[in-house]
Design an enzyme around this catalytic site. Structure first.
Site, PDB file in Angstrom:
ATOM      1  N   ASP A 141       0.822  -1.220   0.000  1.00  0.00           N
ATOM      2  CA  ASP A 141       0.000   0.000   0.000  1.00  0.00           C
ATOM      3  C   ASP A 141       0.854   1.267   0.000  1.00  0.00           C
ATOM      4  O   ASP A 141       0.647   2.172   0.815  1.00  0.00           O
ATOM      5  CB  ASP A 141      -0.946  -0.004   1.217  1.00  0.00           C
ATOM      6  CG  ASP A 141      -1.955  -1.140   1.146  1.00  0.00           C
ATOM      7  OD1 ASP A 141      -2.377  -1.491   0.034  1.00  0.00           O
ATOM      8  OD2 ASP A 141      -2.303  -1.685   2.207  1.00  0.00           O
ATOM      9  N   ASP A 167      -6.701  -6.172  -4.643  1.00  0.00           N
ATOM     10  CA  ASP A 167      -7.648  -5.977  -3.541  1.00  0.00           C
ATOM     11  C   ASP A 167      -8.541  -4.789  -3.908  1.00  0.00           C
ATOM     12  O   ASP A 167      -8.350  -3.682  -3.417  1.00  0.00           O
ATOM     13  CB  ASP A 167      -6.878  -5.711  -2.248  1.00  0.00           C
ATOM     14  CG  ASP A 167      -7.792  -5.620  -1.035  1.00  0.00           C
ATOM     15  OD1 ASP A 167      -9.024  -5.718  -1.212  1.00  0.00           O
ATOM     16  OD2 ASP A 167      -7.275  -5.446   0.079  1.00  0.00           O
ATOM     17  N   ILE A 182     -23.120  -4.319  -8.762  1.00  0.00           N
ATOM     18  CA  ILE A 182     -24.042  -5.218  -9.468  1.00  0.00           C
ATOM     19  C   ILE A 182     -23.237  -6.179 -10.343  1.00  0.00           C
ATOM     20  O   ILE A 182     -22.069  -5.920 -10.649  1.00  0.00           O
ATOM     21  CB  ILE A 182     -25.038  -4.411 -10.333  1.00  0.00           C
ATOM     22  CG1 ILE A 182     -24.286  -3.583 -11.398  1.00  0.00           C
ATOM     23  CG2 ILE A 182     -25.929  -3.530  -9.462  1.00  0.00           C
ATOM     24  CD1 ILE A 182     -25.197  -3.003 -12.477  1.00  0.00           C
ATOM     25  N   GLY A 196      -2.198  -5.597  14.985  1.00  0.00           N
ATOM     26  CA  GLY A 196      -2.101  -6.325  16.249  1.00  0.00           C
ATOM     27  C   GLY A 196      -2.159  -7.840  16.162  1.00  0.00           C
ATOM     28  O   GLY A 196      -1.932  -8.529  17.154  1.00  0.00           O
ATOM     29  N   LYS A 204       1.683 -16.414  13.419  1.00  0.00           N
ATOM     30  CA  LYS A 204       1.646 -17.803  13.858  1.00  0.00           C
ATOM     31  C   LYS A 204       0.232 -18.188  14.317  1.00  0.00           C
ATOM     32  O   LYS A 204      -0.299 -19.241  13.951  1.00  0.00           O
ATOM     33  CB  LYS A 204       2.638 -17.965  15.008  1.00  0.00           C
ATOM     34  CG  LYS A 204       3.102 -19.362  15.251  1.00  0.00           C
ATOM     35  CD  LYS A 204       4.387 -19.317  16.097  1.00  0.00           C
ATOM     36  CE  LYS A 204       4.974 -20.700  16.287  1.00  0.00           C
ATOM     37  NZ  LYS A 204       4.205 -21.560  17.170  1.00  0.00           N
ATOM     38  N   PRO A 245      -5.561 -10.928   6.741  1.00  0.00           N
ATOM     39  CA  PRO A 245      -4.906  -9.645   7.006  1.00  0.00           C
ATOM     40  C   PRO A 245      -5.084  -9.257   8.469  1.00  0.00           C
ATOM     41  O   PRO A 245      -5.944  -9.810   9.161  1.00  0.00           O
ATOM     42  CB  PRO A 245      -5.678  -8.672   6.104  1.00  0.00           C
ATOM     43  CG  PRO A 245      -7.042  -9.274   5.973  1.00  0.00           C
ATOM     44  CD  PRO A 245      -6.933 -10.763   6.232  1.00  0.00           C
ATOM     45  N   LYS A 258     -11.842  -4.960  -3.526  1.00  0.00           N
ATOM     46  CA  LYS A 258     -13.049  -5.065  -2.682  1.00  0.00           C
ATOM     47  C   LYS A 258     -14.288  -4.674  -3.485  1.00  0.00           C
ATOM     48  O   LYS A 258     -15.080  -3.795  -3.099  1.00  0.00           O
ATOM     49  CB  LYS A 258     -12.940  -4.226  -1.420  1.00  0.00           C
ATOM     50  CG  LYS A 258     -11.806  -4.684  -0.512  1.00  0.00           C
ATOM     51  CD  LYS A 258     -12.124  -4.572   0.947  1.00  0.00           C
ATOM     52  CE  LYS A 258     -10.987  -5.115   1.782  1.00  0.00           C
ATOM     53  NZ  LYS A 258      -9.696  -4.419   1.580  1.00  0.00           N
ATOM     54  N   GLY A 311       1.113  -5.666   5.544  1.00  0.00           N
ATOM     55  CA  GLY A 311       1.492  -4.442   4.862  1.00  0.00           C
ATOM     56  C   GLY A 311       2.532  -3.637   5.611  1.00  0.00           C
ATOM     57  O   GLY A 311       3.738  -3.815   5.447  1.00  0.00           O
TER      58      GLY A 311
HETATM   59  O1  3DU Z   1      -2.550  -3.422   8.344  1.00  0.00           O
HETATM   60  P1  3DU Z   1      -1.557  -3.655   7.245  1.00  0.00           P
HETATM   61  O2  3DU Z   1      -0.696  -2.473   6.934  1.00  0.00           O
HETATM   62  O3  3DU Z   1      -0.756  -4.923   7.487  1.00  0.00           O
HETATM   63  O4  3DU Z   1      -2.371  -3.889   5.870  1.00  0.00           O
HETATM   64  C1  3DU Z   1      -3.396  -4.807   5.748  1.00  0.00           C
HETATM   65  C2  3DU Z   1      -3.890  -4.829   4.338  1.00  0.00           C
HETATM   66  O5  3DU Z   1      -4.968  -5.739   4.198  1.00  0.00           O
HETATM   67  C3  3DU Z   1      -4.398  -3.510   3.800  1.00  0.00           C
HETATM   68  O6  3DU Z   1      -4.132  -3.472   2.412  1.00  0.00           O
HETATM   69  C4  3DU Z   1      -5.878  -3.574   4.044  1.00  0.00           C
HETATM   70  O7  3DU Z   1      -6.606  -2.774   3.133  1.00  0.00           O
HETATM   71  C5  3DU Z   1      -6.155  -5.044   3.803  1.00  0.00           C
HETATM   72  N1  3DU Z   1      -7.295  -5.605   4.508  1.00  0.00           N
HETATM   73  C6  3DU Z   1      -7.417  -5.532   5.854  1.00  0.00           C
HETATM   74  O8  3DU Z   1      -6.532  -4.989   6.521  1.00  0.00           O
HETATM   75  C7  3DU Z   1      -8.530  -6.109   6.475  1.00  0.00           C
HETATM   76  C8  3DU Z   1      -9.472  -6.742   5.761  1.00  0.00           C
HETATM   77  O9  3DU Z   1     -10.481  -7.303   6.364  1.00  0.00           O
HETATM   78  C9  3DU Z   1      -9.310  -6.808   4.391  1.00  0.00           C
HETATM   79  C10 3DU Z   1      -8.206  -6.244   3.800  1.00  0.00           C
END
Ligand code: 3DU
Length: 209
Positions: A9, A57, A63, A170, A174, A164, A59, A187
């Site tokens: 990201d 991603d 429709i 947090g 594992k 994710p 999301k 990320g």
């Molecule tokens: O928190 P991080 O920086 O490790 O990023 C997590 C990634 O996964 C980020 O691209 C976010 O948009 C995606 N994501 C979630 O964090 C939670 C979800 O339920 C779905 C996607």
């Protein structure tokens, strides 16, 4: 074997490609979303695909016809997978699966942030069962709530579960895998690290040791 998916990201094309190259050895795939695609354009999918398989991603929540058109664009740029929302219902998810071809469709079953409890979690079970019936390849489930991954796994059979929420949100890599996730998505813990390769290796080792 459980794998690490980098959520890339960042909003700079060169930075994205540099980080991807730096950590590629530890990755199963790279997930990109709106921040990078809006900044760098859809061609970033083609470029990063040379390094690792790409999951878009997006999301998608629309429709069936619009869903189909979005899935087609991702496929035409060489994506390996695409993430769609499940709450939009069966016809939209079926449109995604029908259009995906060899590309994998991942359906968001439950998000990892606290707001997912407001509306989404009430419908997780129905979304999982629908995604399975329609033939989606996998699900997105929260590493921030490992017990929910275990519950989702009990409904999902052998579908892939991508989790994710590890690191900045947090969750533990594992614990997510032990709870039933197939792969974890990380990320900020990697791309904001002083040494992204070191951070990626630590997560990789946590999954493989
Ligand atoms: O928190 P991080 O920086 O490790 O990023 C997590 C990634 O996964 C980020 O691209 C976010 O948009 C995606 N994501 C979630 O964090 C939670 C979800 O339920 C779905 C996607």
């Amino acid at each position: 074997m459980a794998g690490l998916i980098l959520a890339l990201d960042v909003t700079d094309r060169e930075k994205a490609i540099n980080i991807a190259n730096e950590v590629a050895d530890y990755l199963h795939a790279i997930k990109i979303g709106w921040p990078l695609v809006m900044a760098a354009g859809m061609d970033i999918i083609d470029s990063l695909s040379q390094i690792k398989p790409i999951i878009c991603d997006f999301k998608v929540a629309d429709i069936p016809n619009t869903t189909k058109l979005i899935v087609r664009e991702a496929r035409n740029h060489g994506a390996m997978g695409i993430i769609v929302h499940g709450f939009v219902g069966r016809d939209s998810i079926k449109a995604a699966v029908d259009e995906a071809g060899k590309m994998k469709v991942y359906v968001v079953a439950e998000m990892s942030h606290p707001g997912a409890l407001d509306f989404m979690q009430k419908h997780t079970d129905d979304i999982v069962l629908m995604a399975k019936e329609v033939g989606a390849a996998g699900l997105i489930a929260p590493a921030t709530r490992p017990e929910r991954i275990t519950h989702i796994r009990s409904l999902a059979g052998d579908m892939e579960i991508l989790a994710p929420g590890v690191g900045a949100q947090g969750g533990s890599a594992k614990e997510a895998i032990e709870a039933g996730a197939t792969h974890i998505i990380v990320g900020r813990r990697i791309y904001e690290a002083n040494e992204p390769a070191k951070a990626a290796k630590a997560l990789y080792d946590e999954l493989t040791l």
